[in-house]
Design a protein around this motif. Structure first.
Motif, mmCIF file in Angstrom:
data_model
loop_
_atom_site.group_PDB
_atom_site.id
_atom_site.type_symbol
_atom_site.label_atom_id
_atom_site.label_comp_id
_atom_site.label_asym_id
_atom_site.label_seq_id
_atom_site.Cartn_x
_atom_site.Cartn_y
_atom_site.Cartn_z
ATOM 1 N N ALA A 60 0.814 -1.214 0.000
ATOM 2 C CA ALA A 60 0.000 0.000 0.000
ATOM 3 C C ALA A 60 0.851 1.270 0.000
ATOM 4 C CB ALA A 60 -0.938 0.008 1.202
ATOM 5 N N ASP A 61 2.162 1.116 -0.048
ATOM 6 C CA ASP A 61 3.053 2.279 -0.088
ATOM 7 C C ASP A 61 2.743 3.107 -1.336
ATOM 8 O OD1 ASP A 61 5.270 4.012 -0.529
ATOM 9 O OD2 ASP A 61 6.542 2.713 0.685
ATOM 10 N N PRO A 62 2.477 4.413 -1.180
ATOM 11 C CA PRO A 62 2.146 5.241 -2.349
ATOM 12 C C PRO A 62 3.272 5.348 -3.367
ATOM 13 C CG PRO A 62 2.440 6.603 -0.379
ATOM 14 C CD PRO A 62 2.402 5.179 0.077
ATOM 15 N N GLY A 63 4.480 4.979 -2.970
ATOM 16 C CA GLY A 63 5.594 5.036 -3.907
ATOM 17 C C GLY A 63 5.769 3.781 -4.738
ATOM 18 N N SER A 65 4.117 2.547 -7.309
ATOM 19 C CA SER A 65 4.016 2.717 -8.772
ATOM 20 C C SER A 65 5.323 3.257 -9.341
ATOM 21 C CB SER A 65 2.853 3.647 -9.123
ATOM 22 O OG SER A 65 3.047 4.936 -8.563
ATOM 23 N N ALA A 105 -4.636 -1.385 -3.995
ATOM 24 C CA ALA A 105 -3.438 -0.538 -4.084
ATOM 25 C C ALA A 105 -2.462 -1.084 -5.122
ATOM 26 C CB ALA A 105 -2.763 -0.453 -2.716
ATOM 27 N N GLN A 108 -3.861 -0.299 -8.629
ATOM 28 C CA GLN A 108 -3.684 1.101 -9.012
ATOM 29 C C GLN A 108 -2.221 1.400 -9.325
ATOM 30 O OE1 GLN A 108 -6.300 3.440 -9.433
ATOM 31 N NE2 GLN A 108 -4.580 4.360 -10.537
ATOM 32 N N ALA A 109 -1.314 0.849 -8.513
ATOM 33 C CA ALA A 109 0.106 1.060 -8.783
ATOM 34 C C ALA A 109 0.496 0.456 -10.126
ATOM 35 C CB ALA A 109 0.946 0.435 -7.660
ATOM 36 N N ASP A 112 -0.755 2.798 -12.865
ATOM 37 C CA ASP A 112 0.053 4.022 -12.906
ATOM 38 C C ASP A 112 1.439 3.767 -13.480
ATOM 39 O OD1 ASP A 112 -2.065 5.361 -11.777
ATOM 40 O OD2 ASP A 112 -1.247 5.346 -9.743
#
Length: 334
Positions: A60-63, A65, A105, A108-109, A112
């Motif tokens: 789930a880390d936003p980085g 992607s 998550a 989505q990654a 992206d």
């Protein structure tokens, strides 16, 4: 640089994930392992550690992607998950956060980062529930009987949605009960590693229920072979069972393992546990048709190899556990 497309493996330092990672490396794929090492272990990658990139991070880390794009991943094998059925029954909210939100998550990654396909570790041993007698085909209705199973079933809706929205291809491999080397008896282990570890240590074993419950046991190396093939342009946009189709009772399993371990075949019994099925086996005909896959390791050979692995690694695991316990206690005081 390999001519094979780069693949990212979430949970790639875990039990099944490390086998998938090893199979992909052997086939010539550059591999990025994404694992927070909460249950996975870097030691599981010892044989390929110099050939993979290890990213210690939560899915789930936003980085994520950005990391996928930098690596050039074209496929993601998504195996990171909370796998304890009993824990999911006790705390379904946390299970959904890890397994449903975590999967979204990753999707989505992947979008992206321009990834073309996600191959997902689903659970053929739980998503069909008990409504359809085994061996269960993919045409059987989904009927999950635990929050863990529901999270696996829910993932397919998210895959289909991302396919329609973004064109992201997917394959869900519905796995039978996976066993083999690297399944940690001290962690969220399967019945084989639990039994073998205790039998080798001369400790009591427990069968929950009357022992007549059945499971379809498939070796981790065979599962890894299915993932490797599914990374290619086959089996898109569907669930595919990965199992042997053979039912083995828990009581029969205990007898075989006791013989391999040189231990008495005298398990204790306890009440059956909530959320667990009585019978389970999968029809893997579609895997043969679409992936050209069939299990190559028979249960007798697989159990013998697994017991040998547990026997050979027990001293190191015990030493590691002792060191961890000492660290938790802090320095000794006079």
């Amino acid at each position: 640089m390999s001519g094979r497309p780069p693949v990212a493996v979430t949970g790639g330092a875990g039990f099944i994930g490390s086998h998938v990672t090893t199979a992909l490396v052997a086939a010539g794929h550059p591999v990025l392992v994404v694992d927070d090492l909460s249950t996975g272990r870097a030691a599981n990658l010892a044989g390929v550690r110099d050939e993979v990139e290890l990213l210690e991070a939560d899915v789930a880390d936003p980085g994520l992607s950005r990391q996928l794009r930098a690596f050039g991943a074209t496929v993601v094998c998504h195996l990171a998950a909370a796998i304890d059925v009993r824990a999911s029954v006790a705390d379904p909210v946390t299970d959904a956060q890890r397994n449903v939100v975590g999967t979204v998550a990753v999707l989505q990654a992947a979008v992206d980062a321009g990834v073309g396909k996600v191959v997902f570790a689903s659970s053929g041993g739980s998503v069909y529930g008990s409504a359809t007698p085994p061996p269960v085909p993919e045409t059987a209705p989904l009927a999950p009987e635990s929050p863990y199973a529901a999270s696996k079933a829910a993932a397919e809706l998210w895959f289909a949605t991302f396919r329609r929205l973004h064109g992201l291809r997917w394959t869900a491999l519905a796995l039978a009960n996976v066993y083999g080397p690297r399944q940690d008896p001290a962690g969220e282990a399967g019945v084989i590693s639990l039994f073998a570890d205790r039998l080798l240590a001369g400790e009591p074993t427990t069968i929950y229920g009357d022992g007549s419950q059945t499971r379809d046991f498939v070796h981790a190396a065979d599962v890894a072979a299915a993932f490797r093939v599914a990374c290619g342009p086959v089996g898109d946009d569907r669930r595919i069972n990965i199992g042997t189709g053979v039912e083995t009772t828990v009581r029969e399993l205990h007898t075989v393992l006791a013989g391999l371990c040189g231990a008495p075949d005298q398990p204790r019994t306890a009440p059956a546990r909530a959320g667990e099925l009585h019978r389970s086996a999968l029809d893997a005909g579609l895997a043969r048709q679409l992936l050209g896959w069939a299990p190559a390791i028979g249960l007798a050979d697989g159990l013998a190899g697994t017991v040998d692995w547990i026997r050979s690694t027990t001293p190191a695991r015990l030493a590691g556990a002792g060191q961890a316990a000492a660290a938790a206690r802090g320095p000794l005081r006079p």
